[in-house]
Motif scaffolding. Structure first.
Motif, mmCIF file in Angstrom:
data_model
loop_
_atom_site.group_PDB
_atom_site.id
_atom_site.type_symbol
_atom_site.label_atom_id
_atom_site.label_comp_id
_atom_site.label_asym_id
_atom_site.label_seq_id
_atom_site.Cartn_x
_atom_site.Cartn_y
_atom_site.Cartn_z
ATOM 1 N N UNK A 1 0.826 -1.195 0.000
ATOM 2 C CA UNK A 1 0.000 0.000 0.000
ATOM 3 C C UNK A 1 0.864 1.250 0.000
ATOM 4 N N UNK A 2 1.958 1.223 0.782
ATOM 5 C CA UNK A 2 2.851 2.387 0.840
ATOM 6 C C UNK A 2 3.482 2.630 -0.523
ATOM 7 N N UNK A 3 3.912 1.560 -1.195
ATOM 8 C CA UNK A 3 4.543 1.701 -2.512
ATOM 9 C C UNK A 3 3.543 2.230 -3.536
ATOM 10 N N UNK A 4 2.304 1.742 -3.479
ATOM 11 C CA UNK A 4 1.279 2.208 -4.429
ATOM 12 C C UNK A 4 0.974 3.678 -4.174
ATOM 13 N N UNK A 5 0.826 4.052 -2.896
ATOM 14 C CA UNK A 5 0.543 5.446 -2.566
ATOM 15 C C UNK A 5 1.706 6.357 -2.938
ATOM 16 N N UNK A 6 2.955 5.864 -2.763
ATOM 17 C CA UNK A 6 4.110 6.703 -3.096
ATOM 18 C C UNK A 6 4.274 6.882 -4.601
ATOM 19 N N UNK A 7 3.689 5.990 -5.398
ATOM 20 C CA UNK A 7 3.757 6.144 -6.855
ATOM 21 C C UNK A 7 2.684 7.090 -7.379
ATOM 22 N N UNK A 8 1.877 7.647 -6.491
ATOM 23 C CA UNK A 8 0.916 8.664 -6.905
ATOM 24 C C UNK A 8 -0.507 8.183 -7.090
ATOM 25 N N UNK A 9 -0.811 6.948 -6.752
ATOM 26 C CA UNK A 9 -2.183 6.430 -6.897
ATOM 27 C C UNK A 9 -2.942 6.723 -5.603
ATOM 28 N N UNK A 10 -4.091 7.339 -5.737
ATOM 29 C CA UNK A 10 -4.870 7.731 -4.555
ATOM 30 C C UNK A 10 -5.576 6.515 -3.944
ATOM 31 N N UNK A 11 -5.966 6.702 -2.689
ATOM 32 C CA UNK A 11 -6.673 5.633 -1.978
ATOM 33 C C UNK A 11 -8.007 5.304 -2.645
ATOM 34 N N UNK A 12 -8.720 6.313 -3.120
ATOM 35 C CA UNK A 12 -10.010 6.067 -3.782
ATOM 36 C C UNK A 12 -9.830 5.277 -5.077
ATOM 37 N N UNK A 13 -8.724 5.523 -5.798
ATOM 38 C CA UNK A 13 -8.471 4.770 -7.035
ATOM 39 C C UNK A 13 -8.107 3.321 -6.732
ATOM 40 N N UNK A 14 -7.451 3.094 -5.578
ATOM 41 C CA UNK A 14 -7.116 1.718 -5.183
ATOM 42 C C UNK A 14 -8.369 0.941 -4.782
ATOM 43 N N UNK A 15 -9.313 1.601 -4.135
ATOM 44 C CA UNK A 15 -10.498 0.934 -3.598
ATOM 45 C C UNK A 15 -11.584 0.765 -4.663
ATOM 46 N N UNK A 16 -11.569 1.595 -5.697
ATOM 47 C CA UNK A 16 -12.629 1.573 -6.715
ATOM 48 C C UNK A 16 -12.844 0.195 -7.348
ATOM 49 N N UNK A 17 -11.789 -0.540 -7.768
ATOM 50 C CA UNK A 17 -12.041 -1.867 -8.358
ATOM 51 C C UNK A 17 -12.670 -2.852 -7.366
ATOM 52 N N UNK A 18 -12.268 -2.763 -6.099
ATOM 53 C CA UNK A 18 -12.839 -3.668 -5.087
ATOM 54 C C UNK A 18 -14.314 -3.350 -4.883
ATOM 55 N N UNK A 19 -14.649 -2.061 -4.766
ATOM 56 C CA UNK A 19 -16.056 -1.667 -4.596
ATOM 57 C C UNK A 19 -16.891 -2.040 -5.824
ATOM 58 N N UNK A 20 -16.335 -1.829 -7.005
ATOM 59 C CA UNK A 20 -17.057 -2.175 -8.236
ATOM 60 C C UNK A 20 -17.344 -3.672 -8.286
ATOM 61 N N UNK A 21 -16.335 -4.484 -7.990
ATOM 62 C CA UNK A 21 -16.544 -5.941 -8.009
ATOM 63 C C UNK A 21 -17.552 -6.369 -6.947
ATOM 64 N N UNK A 22 -17.491 -5.759 -5.761
ATOM 65 C CA UNK A 22 -18.440 -6.141 -4.714
ATOM 66 C C UNK A 22 -19.866 -5.768 -5.104
ATOM 67 N N UNK A 23 -20.058 -4.626 -5.777
ATOM 68 C CA UNK A 23 -21.396 -4.258 -6.247
ATOM 69 C C UNK A 23 -21.893 -5.217 -7.328
#
Length: 189
Positions: A1-23
């Motif tokens: 998570x730290x590496x993904x956040x340090x590369x400039x990807x926001x938390x909402x962009x990380x969670x979006x695929x999980x939320x989409x799949x759960x819906x």
């Protein structure tokens, strides 16, 4: 998570695929249950009770039934036996167009003959302006009250076998009749 956040990807962009799949999974499960599982369970009941058990589909008895008819009548039935088309301990409240009580029937039993309900050991009370006008007793009488037997059969359903729309209609009918939608449903285990 730290590496993904340090590369400039926001938390909402990380969670979006999980939320989409759960819906998507939730909607799929809902539709699966509503359109496939419920009807399949009804078919299973039919095969088990009719084909294997040799019944005719009218075997079940119902107890403590409340039914509101389209003619402004509320029926309370202690027990209904569809095979014989008989009811025990029947109380019927008939209302006028202004929703004022106009008649109450208390009967030991009722039997359906020739398209009409015949009440036995019945007390009939007529009302006007909230007061009892007359009380009559009948050993056997065909009163001007109408309720279709299909209204009684519709009262018996297993909620897990019904679609979401059918459950919502059932809840609405029970609320209109003045009873709690959850108190009279039969939940199986």
């Amino acid at each position: 998570l730290t590496a993904i956040k340090s590369s400039g990807i926001s938390l909402s962009r990380m969670v979006a695929p999980v939320l989409t799949m759960s819906l998507v999974v939730s909607a799929s499960v809902f539709l699966w249950g509503d359109f496939l599982v419920g009807p399949s369970l009804k078919r299973l009941d039919y095969v088990y009770e009719i084909k294997i058990g040799g019944g005719d589909g009218k075997e079940f008895q119902q107890a403590n039934i409340w039914v509101k008819t389209e003619r402004n009548e509320i029926w309370n039935i202690s027990r209904f036996r569809p095979r014989e088309m008989t009811m025990d301990k029947v109380v019927v409240f008939a209302f006028d167009r202004g929703q004022a009580l106009k008649m109450r029937v208390d009967a030991d039993s009722a039997v359906r003959k020739s398209g009409r309900w015949h009440f036995k050991q019945a007390f009939v009370r007529d009302f006007a302006d909230g007061q009892i006008v007359s009380t009559r007793f009948f050993e056997n009488a065909a009163l001007p009250l109408r309720m279709d037997p299909s209204d009684l059969r519709a009262q018996y359903s297993k909620p897990e076998r019904e679609s979401f729309r059918a459950l919502m209609k059932s809840v609405q009918k029970r609320r209109e009749a003045g009873s709690s939608p959850l108190s009279s449903m039969r939940w199986s285990r």
